[in-house]
Design a protein around this motif. Structure first.
Motif, PDB file in Angstrom:
ATOM      1  N   LYS A 177     153.033  54.837  28.395  1.00  0.00           N
ATOM      2  CA  LYS A 177     153.478  53.648  28.081  1.00  0.00           C
ATOM      3  C   LYS A 177     152.303  52.655  27.926  1.00  0.00           C
ATOM      4  N   VAL A 178     151.271  52.711  28.776  1.00  0.00           N
ATOM      5  CA  VAL A 178     150.166  51.852  28.683  1.00  0.00           C
ATOM      6  C   VAL A 178     149.217  52.164  27.379  1.00  0.00           C
ATOM      7  N   ALA A 179     149.303  53.444  26.796  1.00  0.00           N
ATOM      8  CA  ALA A 179     148.629  53.759  25.467  1.00  0.00           C
ATOM      9  C   ALA A 179     149.079  52.987  24.486  1.00  0.00           C
ATOM     10  N   ARG A 180     150.821  53.025  24.540  1.00  0.00           N
ATOM     11  CA  ARG A 180     151.654  52.305  23.584  1.00  0.00           C
ATOM     12  C   ARG A 180     151.445  51.030  23.604  1.00  0.00           C
ATOM     13  N   GLY A 189     148.104  60.077  27.376  1.00  0.00           N
ATOM     14  CA  GLY A 189     146.835  60.483  28.396  1.00  0.00           C
ATOM     15  C   GLY A 189     145.662  60.674  27.540  1.00  0.00           C
ATOM     16  N   PRO A 190     145.614  61.769  26.776  1.00  0.00           N
ATOM     17  CA  PRO A 190     144.223  61.916  26.040  1.00  0.00           C
ATOM     18  C   PRO A 190     143.505  61.010  25.306  1.00  0.00           C
ATOM     19  N   ALA A 191     144.535  59.891  24.853  1.00  0.00           N
ATOM     20  CA  ALA A 191     144.179  58.858  23.784  1.00  0.00           C
ATOM     21  C   ALA A 191     143.251  57.741  24.730  1.00  0.00           C
ATOM     22  N   ILE A 192     143.957  57.520  25.809  1.00  0.00           N
ATOM     23  CA  ILE A 192     143.354  56.605  26.981  1.00  0.00           C
ATOM     24  C   ILE A 192     142.079  57.207  27.601  1.00  0.00           C
ATOM     25  N   GLN A 193     142.124  58.547  27.814  1.00  0.00           N
ATOM     26  CA  GLN A 193     140.812  59.230  28.387  1.00  0.00           C
ATOM     27  C   GLN A 193     139.738  59.089  27.413  1.00  0.00           C
ATOM     28  N   ARG A 194     140.015  59.348  26.055  1.00  0.00           N
ATOM     29  CA  ARG A 194     138.994  59.370  24.973  1.00  0.00           C
ATOM     30  C   ARG A 194     138.348  57.701  24.847  1.00  0.00           C
ATOM     31  N   VAL A 195     139.245  56.806  24.891  1.00  0.00           N
ATOM     32  CA  VAL A 195     138.589  55.473  24.615  1.00  0.00           C
ATOM     33  C   VAL A 195     137.888  55.004  25.879  1.00  0.00           C
ATOM     34  N   ALA A 196     138.625  55.522  27.146  1.00  0.00           N
ATOM     35  CA  ALA A 196     138.120  54.900  28.323  1.00  0.00           C
ATOM     36  C   ALA A 196     136.198  55.413  28.519  1.00  0.00           C
ATOM     37  N   GLU A 197     136.335  56.656  27.900  1.00  0.00           N
ATOM     38  CA  GLU A 197     135.048  57.204  28.172  1.00  0.00           C
ATOM     39  C   GLU A 197     133.912  56.402  27.296  1.00  0.00           C
ATOM     40  N   GLY A 198     134.436  55.782  26.352  1.00  0.00           N
ATOM     41  CA  GLY A 198     133.393  55.152  25.480  1.00  0.00           C
ATOM     42  C   GLY A 198     133.388  53.435  25.774  1.00  0.00           C
ATOM     43  N   ALA A 199     133.995  53.370  27.150  1.00  0.00           N
ATOM     44  CA  ALA A 199     134.033  51.766  27.401  1.00  0.00           C
ATOM     45  C   ALA A 199     132.790  51.075  27.924  1.00  0.00           C
ATOM     46  N   TRP A 273     137.571  45.625  24.067  1.00  0.00           N
ATOM     47  CA  TRP A 273     138.664  45.170  25.199  1.00  0.00           C
ATOM     48  C   TRP A 273     139.464  46.137  25.431  1.00  0.00           C
ATOM     49  N   VAL A 274     140.082  46.850  24.428  1.00  0.00           N
ATOM     50  CA  VAL A 274     140.938  47.853  24.708  1.00  0.00           C
ATOM     51  C   VAL A 274     140.528  48.914  25.434  1.00  0.00           C
ATOM     52  N   ALA A 275     139.165  49.321  24.964  1.00  0.00           N
ATOM     53  CA  ALA A 275     138.468  50.239  26.077  1.00  0.00           C
ATOM     54  C   ALA A 275     138.306  50.076  27.592  1.00  0.00           C
ATOM     55  N   GLN A 276     137.949  48.819  27.521  1.00  0.00           N
ATOM     56  CA  GLN A 276     137.710  48.341  28.888  1.00  0.00           C
ATOM     57  C   GLN A 276     138.915  48.353  29.674  1.00  0.00           C
ATOM     58  N   HIS A 279     139.797  51.997  30.610  1.00  0.00           N
ATOM     59  CA  HIS A 279     139.004  52.334  31.539  1.00  0.00           C
ATOM     60  C   HIS A 279     139.561  51.920  32.992  1.00  0.00           C
ATOM     61  N   ALA A 280     139.839  50.808  32.867  1.00  0.00           N
ATOM     62  CA  ALA A 280     140.447  49.790  34.343  1.00  0.00           C
ATOM     63  C   ALA A 280     141.726  50.622  34.852  1.00  0.00           C
ATOM     64  N   PHE A 281     142.696  50.838  33.731  1.00  0.00           N
ATOM     65  CA  PHE A 281     143.794  51.583  33.924  1.00  0.00           C
ATOM     66  C   PHE A 281     143.494  52.773  34.610  1.00  0.00           C
ATOM     67  N   GLN A 282     142.757  53.630  33.965  1.00  0.00           N
ATOM     68  CA  GLN A 282     142.491  55.187  34.529  1.00  0.00           C
ATOM     69  C   GLN A 282     141.799  55.073  35.844  1.00  0.00           C
ATOM     70  N   GLU A 283     141.034  54.218  35.951  1.00  0.00           N
ATOM     71  CA  GLU A 283     140.261  53.951  37.334  1.00  0.00           C
ATOM     72  C   GLU A 283     141.443  53.745  38.124  1.00  0.00           C
ATOM     73  N   SER A 284     142.326  52.795  38.203  1.00  0.00           N
ATOM     74  CA  SER A 284     143.115  52.353  39.363  1.00  0.00           C
ATOM     75  C   SER A 284     144.163  53.695  39.515  1.00  0.00           C
ATOM     76  N   VAL A 285     144.441  54.467  38.559  1.00  0.00           N
ATOM     77  CA  VAL A 285     145.353  55.573  38.790  1.00  0.00           C
ATOM     78  C   VAL A 285     144.600  56.643  39.596  1.00  0.00           C
ATOM     79  N   VAL A 286     143.530  56.758  39.004  1.00  0.00           N
ATOM     80  CA  VAL A 286     142.555  57.952  39.601  1.00  0.00           C
ATOM     81  C   VAL A 286     142.271  57.709  40.975  1.00  0.00           C
ATOM     82  N   ASP A 287     141.927  56.314  41.360  1.00  0.00           N
ATOM     83  CA  ASP A 287     141.566  55.865  42.598  1.00  0.00           C
ATOM     84  C   ASP A 287     142.732  56.035  43.733  1.00  0.00           C
ATOM     85  N   VAL A 288     143.984  55.858  43.241  1.00  0.00           N
ATOM     86  CA  VAL A 288     145.247  55.908  44.002  1.00  0.00           C
ATOM     87  C   VAL A 288     145.617  57.590  44.362  1.00  0.00           C
ATOM     88  N   LEU A 289     145.428  58.294  43.122  1.00  0.00           N
ATOM     89  CA  LEU A 289     145.767  59.517  43.324  1.00  0.00           C
ATOM     90  C   LEU A 289     144.848  60.354  44.166  1.00  0.00           C
TER      91      LEU A 289
END
Ligand code: KG4
Ligand code: ZN
Length: 372
Positions: A177-180, A189-199, A273-276, A279-289
């Motif tokens: 949903k966030v990617a959309r 998932g893969p799309a967010i990971q890819r752009v987050a890597e370049g943030a 800005w999208v990449a940032q 990245h922030a979304f992925q960090e939040s998810v990974v931290d909680v999990l």
């Protein structure tokens, strides 16, 4: 308990969602073949999975996929000892295709049939390496997929206690949903990971839903936080004076369509800005999990962690759990994290070894829970 030899060979089918898969696994741990026909391209144009399209595509793909899986098995059908299939959870029409095909094949050949829980199958992907030590009980499994997010304690094969699960969106669903929202397409998932890597990491931090004193999760607030940030960003950009449009190599190119009033025009999101934000979304998810998983290990004195499900393909989640875990972490290779039938065969082996065999009356259970 049945004492199955490590030559015991299971053909398994998996059709719970948008992959048509068949695999042959020996002794519950050695993958002889693992064939997956993905429908991703077909669904991506709709921005998500269309159940009717999935069912029809499974019917078209099942025969060639099973043939391909068996062609890698010396002796073909004569070397198969049992047939298995996922019977839930998942899309009912999609599940029906694989379950009925597997039952028909087993019945026709006079072989035992074993129905498998898709969530249990994701966990058993961690047994699919005959050269490694198998995970030691008791263990904590973090199952993160497009439809599920849960933490479970496994005391032994088939002995599950669910410690916590999501109260709203599954984590893979949140990625999608966030990617959309960020215009990154499907699957998210893969799309967010890819752009987050370049943030270029700035000070952008998104909230974490800790739900203290509980192993439950919640991701819909995080999704809404991203949505609000996007809306604010677009409003801010729309208020800025328009950049001189159409400048191209010194030549003035008139805009193709007359300019619209700024408020109505959809402002394209700045990729940096999208990449940032990704990245922030992925960090939040990974931290909680990872925080909750490590805490579950501590509270229950577990000997290992199993990371399972499509979101286990996320490299940031793998790295962070690896960094924080004080017990061995089992993460299957990427192709065994996303939906496949090898994991179904592995789960079927241990179910059958525990004396569990399914009858022909077994039906699909779209809401099947772990441990059933
Ligand atoms: O387990 P799975 O293949 O299907 C279900 O049973 O749901 O999981 C699919 C989910 C999708 O939401 C997809 O976006 C997510 O797994 N996913 C990822 C990654 N690869 C797949 N999420 C985060 N990072 C990834 N690299
Ligand atoms: Zn899955």
């Amino acid at each position: 308990m049945r004492d199955l030899p490590n030559t015991y060979t299971i053909l398994a089918l998996e059709t719970s969602c948008d992959e048509t898969a068949a695999a042959v696994v020996r002794g519950g741990r050695t993958v002889l073949s693992n064939v997956v026909a993905s429908q991703m391209d077909m669904h991506s144009r709709y921005g998500g999975i269309v159940p009717e399209v999935a069912s029809r595509q499974h019917i078209l793909s099942l025969v060639p996929v099973v043939q391909a899986a068996l062609s890698a098995l010396p002796g073909g059908w004569s070397a198969v000892d049992a047939v298995a299939a996922t019977h839930g959870p998942g899309l009912s029409g999609a599940l029906l295709t694989g379950l009925n095909a597997a039952k028909a094949l087993a019945w026709q050949r006079g072989l035992p049939f074993i129905g498998v829980n898709h969530l249990e199958a994701h966990i058993y992907a961690s047994w699919l390496d005959a050269h490694a030590e198998p995970p030691a009980f008791p263990l904590i499994a973090l199952v993160v997929s497009g439809g599920h997010t849960l933490l479970a304690l496994l005391r032994d094969h088939g002995d599950y206690t669910i410690l916590g699960q999501t109260r709203d969106d599954a984590v893979g669903e949140a990625f999608d949903k966030v990617a959309r929202i960020l215009g990154l397409g499907y699957p998210g998932g893969p799309a967010i990971q890819r752009v987050a890597e370049g943030a270029q990491v700035g000070g952008l931090v998104l909230p974490r839903a800790w739900l203290r004193e509980s192993f439950d999760f919640s991701f819909s607030g995080l999704k809404t936080a991203v949505l609000h940030k996007v809306q604010e960003h677009q409003e801010r950009e729309a208020r800025l004076p328009a950049k001189p449009a159409g400048k191209h190599k010194g030549r003035v190119v008139p805009p193709a369509t007359p300019p619209e009033p700024p408020k109505a025009a959809p402002v394209p999101l700045d990729p940096r800005w999208v990449a940032q934000m990704a990245h922030a979304f992925q960090e939040s998810v990974v931290d909680v999990l990872s925080t909750k998983t490590v805490e579950a290990v501590r509270q229950h004195g577990a000997n290992a962690i199993i990371l399972a499900g499509g979101v286990a393909a996320n490299t940031r989640l793998r790295a962070e759990l690896n960094r924080r875990a004080e017990v061995p972490l089992y993460v299957p290779p990427i192709d065994l994290c996303t939906d496949n039938a090898a994991m179904v065969a592995a789960a079927a082996f241990y179910r059958f070894a525990a004396g569990k065999q399914s009858g022909w009356e077994l039906d699909v259970t779209p809401n099947l829970r772990l441990g059933m």
